[in-house]
Design a protein around this motif. Structure first.
Motif, short mmCIF file in Angstrom:
data_model
loop_
_atom_site.label_atom_id
_atom_site.label_comp_id
_atom_site.label_asym_id
_atom_site.label_seq_id
_atom_site.Cartn_x
_atom_site.Cartn_y
_atom_site.Cartn_z
N HIS A 11 7.41 -23.45 -6.72
CA HIS A 11 7.08 -23.53 -7.82
C HIS A 11 7.21 -22.59 -8.86
O HIS A 11 7.96 -22.74 -10.23
CB HIS A 11 5.73 -24.34 -7.87
CG HIS A 11 5.68 -25.53 -7.55
ND1 HIS A 11 5.47 -26.08 -6.24
CD2 HIS A 11 5.46 -26.88 -8.49
CE1 HIS A 11 5.53 -27.40 -6.20
NE2 HIS A 11 5.52 -28.01 -7.39
N VAL A 12 6.92 -21.40 -8.78
CA VAL A 12 7.00 -20.25 -9.61
C VAL A 12 8.54 -20.06 -9.89
O VAL A 12 8.94 -19.71 -11.14
CB VAL A 12 6.68 -18.78 -8.87
CG1 VAL A 12 6.97 -17.71 -9.91
CG2 VAL A 12 4.88 -18.92 -8.97
N ARG A 13 9.60 -20.19 -8.81
CA ARG A 13 11.03 -19.79 -8.97
C ARG A 13 11.65 -20.97 -10.08
O ARG A 13 12.36 -20.89 -10.94
CB ARG A 13 11.75 -19.99 -7.87
CG ARG A 13 11.94 -18.59 -7.11
CD ARG A 13 12.95 -18.09 -6.19
NE ARG A 13 12.02 -18.38 -4.77
CZ ARG A 13 12.27 -18.78 -3.72
NH1 ARG A 13 13.34 -19.61 -3.74
NH2 ARG A 13 11.43 -18.95 -2.91
N ALA A 14 10.98 -22.41 -9.51
CA ALA A 14 11.35 -23.68 -10.26
C ALA A 14 10.83 -23.32 -11.95
O ALA A 14 11.51 -23.89 -12.71
CB ALA A 14 10.81 -24.92 -9.80
N TYR A 15 9.81 -22.82 -11.94
CA TYR A 15 9.23 -22.78 -13.43
C TYR A 15 10.12 -21.49 -14.01
O TYR A 15 10.39 -21.78 -15.41
CB TYR A 15 7.86 -22.08 -13.17
CG TYR A 15 7.14 -21.95 -14.75
CD1 TYR A 15 6.75 -23.13 -15.72
CD2 TYR A 15 6.92 -20.60 -14.81
CE1 TYR A 15 6.21 -22.82 -16.72
CE2 TYR A 15 6.41 -20.57 -16.31
CZ TYR A 15 5.89 -21.48 -17.09
OH TYR A 15 5.32 -21.11 -18.45
N GLN A 16 10.47 -20.56 -13.57
CA GLN A 16 11.36 -19.73 -14.11
C GLN A 16 12.82 -20.14 -14.59
O GLN A 16 13.43 -19.67 -15.55
CB GLN A 16 11.61 -18.55 -13.36
CG GLN A 16 10.43 -17.51 -13.09
CD GLN A 16 10.45 -16.53 -11.91
OE1 GLN A 16 11.59 -16.41 -11.12
NE2 GLN A 16 9.48 -15.55 -11.81
N LEU A 59 12.29 -25.74 -14.58
CA LEU A 59 12.28 -27.17 -13.79
C LEU A 59 11.10 -27.94 -13.45
O LEU A 59 11.26 -29.05 -13.54
CB LEU A 59 13.33 -27.00 -12.36
CG LEU A 59 14.62 -26.37 -12.41
CD1 LEU A 59 15.18 -26.24 -10.97
CD2 LEU A 59 15.55 -27.43 -13.04
N VAL A 60 10.15 -27.18 -13.80
CA VAL A 60 8.89 -27.69 -13.43
C VAL A 60 8.08 -27.25 -14.56
O VAL A 60 8.22 -26.20 -15.26
CB VAL A 60 8.04 -27.42 -12.26
CG1 VAL A 60 8.84 -28.04 -11.07
CG2 VAL A 60 7.87 -25.88 -11.93
N GLU A 61 6.90 -28.04 -14.85
CA GLU A 61 5.82 -27.70 -15.86
C GLU A 61 4.99 -26.47 -15.37
O GLU A 61 4.53 -26.35 -14.12
CB GLU A 61 4.87 -28.86 -16.33
CG GLU A 61 6.06 -29.86 -17.19
CD GLU A 61 5.27 -31.12 -17.50
OE1 GLU A 61 3.89 -30.93 -17.82
OE2 GLU A 61 5.88 -32.08 -17.99
N THR A 62 3.96 -26.12 -16.16
CA THR A 62 3.03 -25.14 -15.93
C THR A 62 1.98 -25.54 -15.00
O THR A 62 1.72 -25.03 -14.20
CB THR A 62 2.48 -24.58 -17.39
OG1 THR A 62 3.52 -23.98 -18.21
CG2 THR A 62 1.71 -23.38 -16.94
N LYS A 63 1.63 -26.83 -15.31
CA LYS A 63 0.50 -27.52 -14.45
C LYS A 63 0.90 -27.58 -13.11
O LYS A 63 -0.08 -27.43 -12.31
CB LYS A 63 0.13 -28.65 -15.02
CG LYS A 63 1.03 -29.79 -14.82
CD LYS A 63 0.42 -31.02 -15.38
CE LYS A 63 1.43 -32.22 -15.16
NZ LYS A 63 1.11 -32.86 -13.88
N ASP A 64 2.33 -27.59 -12.74
CA ASP A 64 2.63 -27.95 -11.40
C ASP A 64 2.67 -26.40 -10.64
O ASP A 64 2.12 -26.29 -9.39
CB ASP A 64 4.21 -28.29 -11.36
CG ASP A 64 4.36 -29.76 -11.77
OD1 ASP A 64 3.27 -30.50 -11.75
OD2 ASP A 64 5.43 -30.13 -12.37
#
Length: 178
Positions: free
Chosen positions: A121-126, A129-134
């Motif tokens: 999720h951290v890599r996807a956030y970087q 691709l995902v939101e902060t809440k995820d």
């Protein structure tokens, strides 16, 4: 148990006579030579023998013996129950340790999966691709998984400690018996 054996022996002593001996020697030192302190009474000795034997005591002695034997049987039964109770506690601790060990293994795997999920999720956030809440939810899940793992490790350690205490207490009780 030794005390109950001695109580039986004490109760059986009522069947036998009691015999007592007493001896005394005396010398009176006084310059006065008349009355009670004359030469015949200055030195003396006495010996006494006494005996008591209850020929009929209303079966009190046999009642005392039976009571002492009943007390001994009661103590033997309590000792057996105590040993069985300790054995049951040891068995329960073994089962608890087995269950907690499996739970610790499973929660350790869950921590690994949660950590891997958080990293994804951290890599996807970087990469946006995902939101902060995820990401926050993944971190919360990892924290809960770690908490569960630490609780299960604590429960395992406490189970092992309880088992060690029970076994040590039982060994100590066995070694203190004659």
């Amino acid at each position: 148990m030794q005390i109950s054996d001695d109580q039986i022996t004490e109760a059986r002593s009522g069947y036998y006579p009691m015999i007592g001996f007493q001896a005394e020697a005396h010398t009176i030192t006084s310059d006065f030579n008349s009355g009670l302190t004359n030469t015949a009474n200055r030195d003396g000795w006495t010996i006494g023998i006494g005996m008591q034997w209850n020929l009929f005591d209303g079966f009190q002695t046999s009642g005392k013996v039976n009571h002492a034997k009943a007390q001994q049987r009661k103590l033997q039964s309590q000792q057996i129950l105590l040993e069985q109770g300790i054995a049951l506690q040891v068995k329960q601790q073994f089962l608890s340790i087995k269950s907690t060990s499996a739970q610790t293994k499973d929660s350790q795997e869950a921590v690994g999966y949660a950590s891997e999920n958080r990293q994804l999720h951290v890599r996807a956030y970087q990469d946006e691709l995902v939101e902060t809440k995820d990401v926050i939810e993944a971190q919360i899940v990892e924290t809960f998984a770690q908490g569960t793992y630490y609780r299960s490790r604590y429960a395992l350690a406490m189970g092992l400690l309880s088992l060690e205490y029970l076994i040590g207490q039982n060994v100590e009780a066995k070694t203190s018996m004659p």
